[in-house]
Design an enzyme around this catalytic site. Structure first.
Site, PDB file in Angstrom:
ATOM      1  N   ASP A   4     -15.386  -7.549   0.162  1.00  0.00           N
ATOM      2  CA  ASP A   4     -15.086  -8.964  -0.107  1.00  0.00           C
ATOM      3  C   ASP A   4     -16.085  -9.484  -1.142  1.00  0.00           C
ATOM      4  O   ASP A   4     -17.296  -9.389  -0.933  1.00  0.00           O
ATOM      5  CB  ASP A   4     -15.216  -9.739   1.218  1.00  0.00           C
ATOM      6  N   ASN A  23     -15.686 -12.774  -2.569  1.00  0.00           N
ATOM      7  CA  ASN A  23     -15.731 -14.238  -2.656  1.00  0.00           C
ATOM      8  C   ASN A  23     -16.102 -14.917  -1.343  1.00  0.00           C
ATOM      9  O   ASN A  23     -15.934 -16.126  -1.185  1.00  0.00           O
ATOM     10  CB  ASN A  23     -14.405 -14.800  -3.209  1.00  0.00           C
ATOM     11  N   ASP A  55       1.738   0.312  -2.133  1.00  0.00           N
ATOM     12  CA  ASP A  55       2.512   0.642  -0.946  1.00  0.00           C
ATOM     13  C   ASP A  55       3.914   0.079  -1.152  1.00  0.00           C
ATOM     14  O   ASP A  55       4.058  -1.099  -1.481  1.00  0.00           O
ATOM     15  CB  ASP A  55       1.847  -0.018   0.277  1.00  0.00           C
ATOM     16  N   ASP A  98       6.462   3.553   2.563  1.00  0.00           N
ATOM     17  CA  ASP A  98       6.277   3.164   3.961  1.00  0.00           C
ATOM     18  C   ASP A  98       7.533   3.355   4.811  1.00  0.00           C
ATOM     19  O   ASP A  98       8.629   2.945   4.405  1.00  0.00           O
ATOM     20  CB  ASP A  98       5.917   1.667   3.954  1.00  0.00           C
ATOM     21  N   GLU A 102       5.846   8.404   3.735  1.00  0.00           N
ATOM     22  CA  GLU A 102       5.489   8.365   5.158  1.00  0.00           C
ATOM     23  C   GLU A 102       6.731   8.822   5.908  1.00  0.00           C
ATOM     24  O   GLU A 102       7.624   8.025   6.190  1.00  0.00           O
ATOM     25  CB  GLU A 102       5.084   6.953   5.607  1.00  0.00           C
ATOM     26  N   HIS A 151      -4.760   4.059   8.008  1.00  0.00           N
ATOM     27  CA  HIS A 151      -4.919   2.710   8.576  1.00  0.00           C
ATOM     28  C   HIS A 151      -4.148   2.495   9.875  1.00  0.00           C
ATOM     29  O   HIS A 151      -4.262   1.437  10.484  1.00  0.00           O
ATOM     30  CB  HIS A 151      -4.461   1.680   7.535  1.00  0.00           C
ATOM     31  N   ASP A 152      -3.325   3.471  10.259  1.00  0.00           N
ATOM     32  CA  ASP A 152      -2.555   3.364  11.506  1.00  0.00           C
ATOM     33  C   ASP A 152      -3.125   4.232  12.620  1.00  0.00           C
ATOM     34  O   ASP A 152      -2.581   4.254  13.720  1.00  0.00           O
ATOM     35  CB  ASP A 152      -1.108   3.836  11.280  1.00  0.00           C
TER      36      ASP A 152
HETATM   37  C1  GLC Z   1       4.042   1.970   8.436  1.00  0.00           C
HETATM   38  C2  GLC Z   1       2.686   1.393   8.118  1.00  0.00           C
HETATM   39  C3  GLC Z   1       2.243   0.524   9.241  1.00  0.00           C
HETATM   40  C4  GLC Z   1       3.230  -0.599   9.386  1.00  0.00           C
HETATM   41  C5  GLC Z   1       4.656  -0.079   9.512  1.00  0.00           C
HETATM   42  C6  GLC Z   1       5.651  -1.168   9.258  1.00  0.00           C
HETATM   43  O1  GLC Z   1       4.037   2.809   9.517  1.00  0.00           O
HETATM   44  O2  GLC Z   1       1.796   2.417   7.828  1.00  0.00           O
HETATM   45  O3  GLC Z   1       0.952   0.015   9.063  1.00  0.00           O
HETATM   46  O4  GLC Z   1       2.921  -1.370  10.501  1.00  0.00           O
HETATM   47  O5  GLC Z   1       4.956   0.940   8.596  1.00  0.00           O
HETATM   48  O6  GLC Z   1       5.675  -1.493   7.889  1.00  0.00           O
END
Ligand code: GLC
Length: 556
Positions: free
Chosen positions: A21, A23, A98, A200, A257, A329-330
């Site tokens: 961050d 700001n 993404d 995604d 993904e 991140h998941d």
């Molecule tokens: C994917 C993303 C996840 C999100 C989901 C819905 O699995 O990685 O973070 O919650 O899609 O977009």
């Protein structure tokens, strides 16, 4: 498999909200990312995927997009984005965004127009159905809990489909007009100079229609959506069209993904003319999972981890080039998951880095992984942000699990683990912000932070640099990038070992995945230590003596 420019690269995922961050609003931003490009370059990173930074109410942290053509002001401006693209280019780096097109936000103007006129053109961008006799069209359970249907605002007799959160209405890919809008948007970004996308939740774009119930698998009377996805046929038609209309003309790099793909479909997904350049290997992340919820998950032992990785290697063979991760991140932090509790020393973390980084495929590093960031303790569900943790906690309580135990599962599997702010320093807020961080900082910032690790030649961070440099070195690149994969000692418990056999070299990656030292056999012939996570490599007459959690790369 055709050779591609990106095969020998290293990729890195940034979760912008938690990176840096600049700001003082407690939320990471694009200027923070720009200021750390040199850091990433120095680490050896070439390809950078940014989790979503589009305009969004952040109901699912940006995976709910309200405007695909603008940057959310909390992350910065379009000028910042343009600067990021040009600064990356100067450094021979590639930026990916993404691509979240299974759904948008309920605050997107398409959805607002659909609510105004469900029978109009925008109504057809979504799945809007009648509620008949108080019943929804089917009993699928959304990924974040509860039914996939929600009453349509302003129309109590109608409902819309959302396989994720109710603020994420699914887009109707059967409608060619919707697809045109999506392709237009993708091409707009690629024309701007974006290198490509991480794609995604893409398997969800094809639904098994017409909507129907599946056998309930919990007391809520709902059914896991996986059963529907298994039956849905024809996602390839959409994906092939998207490839031909967008990715191919731009020679874009894409990483899907993809869960639940069928083995026979692999060439379609990542073969030479695949829908995507590559896709993530999730074998180990889904291993041990349960439809009942996190409280029924069985975990992934070192042997399970090895077997999952080897299974993927065998399945992919020479069909395409897979993307390897230990976290994102998941997911929880890889070092907290694939190293048994209490054993995640720096040496063990280096072992995990060695074994995942050198299997065949594109290695990805998730922010903070390079310094060994770990899961965060949770003392109350009130401090949790992640919507899937909140749902899983509720499900566990409903199943009769004690609150402390339910919380422990959140600690083990929750998505906040990966989303806590990057630990730049041991100072206030780990150097992430001068304000109040949007998510709490891991209390272990004094032991785990970049500044200390940069100063320590034996740190995990400096070891990652060595791994990356080795994979790019003129001497070993061909073997590590393209060499064949062959398991070694695959049925010996707590060993993870494999050969990478290139045109003129053979490397053995050998890891003693336990805290006890032991001797392991080596094939006959000359052997040379190329890399080790400990100072000494103790060759013996017939093998090598490895300390607990020692991992070595040998030229054989
Ligand atoms: C994917 C993303 C996840 C999100 C989901 C819905 O699995 O990685 O973070 O919650 O899609 O977009």
């Amino acid at each position: 498999m055709q050779k591609k420019w990106w095969h020998g690269k290293t990729a890195y995922q940034i979760y912008p909200k938690s990176f840096l961050d600049t700001n003082g609003d407690g939320i990471g931003d694009l200027r923070g990312i720009i200021s750390k490009l040199d850091y990433l370059k120095d680490l050896g990173v070439d390809i950078v995927w940014l989790s979503p930074i589009y305009v969004s109410p952040l109901a699912d942290q940006g995976y709910d997009i309200a405007d695909y053509y603008n940057i959310d002001p909390r992350f910065g401006t379009m000028e910042d984005m343009d600067e990021l693209l040009s600064e990356a280019k100067k450094r021979d780096m590639y930026i990916l965004m993404d691509l979240v097109v299974n759904h948008c936000s309920d605050e997107h103007e398409w959805f607002k127009k659909a609510c105004e006129d469900p029978d109009g053109p925008y109504g057809k961008f979504f799945y809007i159905k009648d509620i008949v006799d108080g019943k929804y069209p089917c009993n699928w359970r959304s990924y974040f809990g509860g039914p996939v249907w929600e009453p349509l605002p302003g129309h109590p007799d109608k409902c819309y489909l959302h396989v994720f959160h109710k603020k994420q209405p699914d887009l109707n890919w059967e409608n060619p007009a919707l697809r045109e809008e999506v392709y237009k948007m993708i091409n707009w970004w690629l024309d701007k100079g974006l290198a490509g996308f991480r794609i995604d939740a893409i398997i969800n774009i094809k639904k098994a229609l017409p909507f129907r119930d599946y056998p309930a698998d919990r007391d809520d009377g709902l059914s896991d959506i996986g059963k529907m996805l298994h039956e849905a046929k024809g996602v390839g038609e959409f994906l092939g069209e998207m490839r031909d209309r967008c990715f191919k003309p731009h020679d874009a790099f894409t990483v899907g993904e993809v869960f639940n793909e069928k083995a026979e479909e692999l060439p379609d997904f990542i073969g030479d003319n695949g829908y995507f350049s590559t896709m993530f290997d999730f074998a180990e992340t889904v291993f041990g999972g349960s439809q009942a919820g996190w409280h029924e998950a069985s975990g992934c032992s070192p042997d399970d981890y090895r077997n999952c990785v080897f299974g993927t290697q065998k399945k992919i063979g020479d069909i395409g080039y897979i993307s390897n991760i230990i976290e994102n991140h998941d997911e929880p932090r890889g070092v907290s998951r694939y190293i048994p509790e209490g054993e995640a020393t720096v040496t063990a973390k280096k072992l995990l880095a060695t074994v995942y980084f050198n299997v065949k495929g594109l290695p990805w590093i998730y922010q903070g992984q390079e310094i060994g960031m770990e899961n965060i303790p949770v003392s109350s569900i009130d401090e949790v942000d992640d919507i899937s943790s909140i749902d899983n906690y509720k499900v566990a309580l409903e199943a009769g699990v004690a609150p402390e135990t339910a919380l422990h599962f959140v600690e083990m599997y929750g998505r906040d683990n990966a989303r806590t702010p990057f630990q730049w320093t041991s100072g206030e807020n780990a150097g992430f912000t001068t304000g109040t961080p949007w998510l709490r900082v891991n209390p272990n910032k004094s032991e785990i932070n970049l500044a200390d690790e940069q100063a320590d030649p034996d740190s995990l961070f400096n070891y990652y640099k060595k791994l990356i440099a080795l994979r790019k070195s003129p001497e070993y690149a061909e073997t590590l990038v393209y060499g064949g994969f062959e398991p070694y000692l695959a049925d010996v418990p707590r060993v993870m070992a494999y050969f990478r056999e290139g045109a003129d070299k053979r490397l053995l990656i050998l890891a003693n995945y336990q805290k006890e030292a032991r001797e392991l056999p080596l094939p006959e012939g000359e052997r040379k230590a190329v890399l080790s996570n400990l100072p000494e490599v103790g060759f013996t007459e017939s093998g090598v003596f490895l300390e607990g959690y020692q991992a070595v790369i040998l030229e054989i």
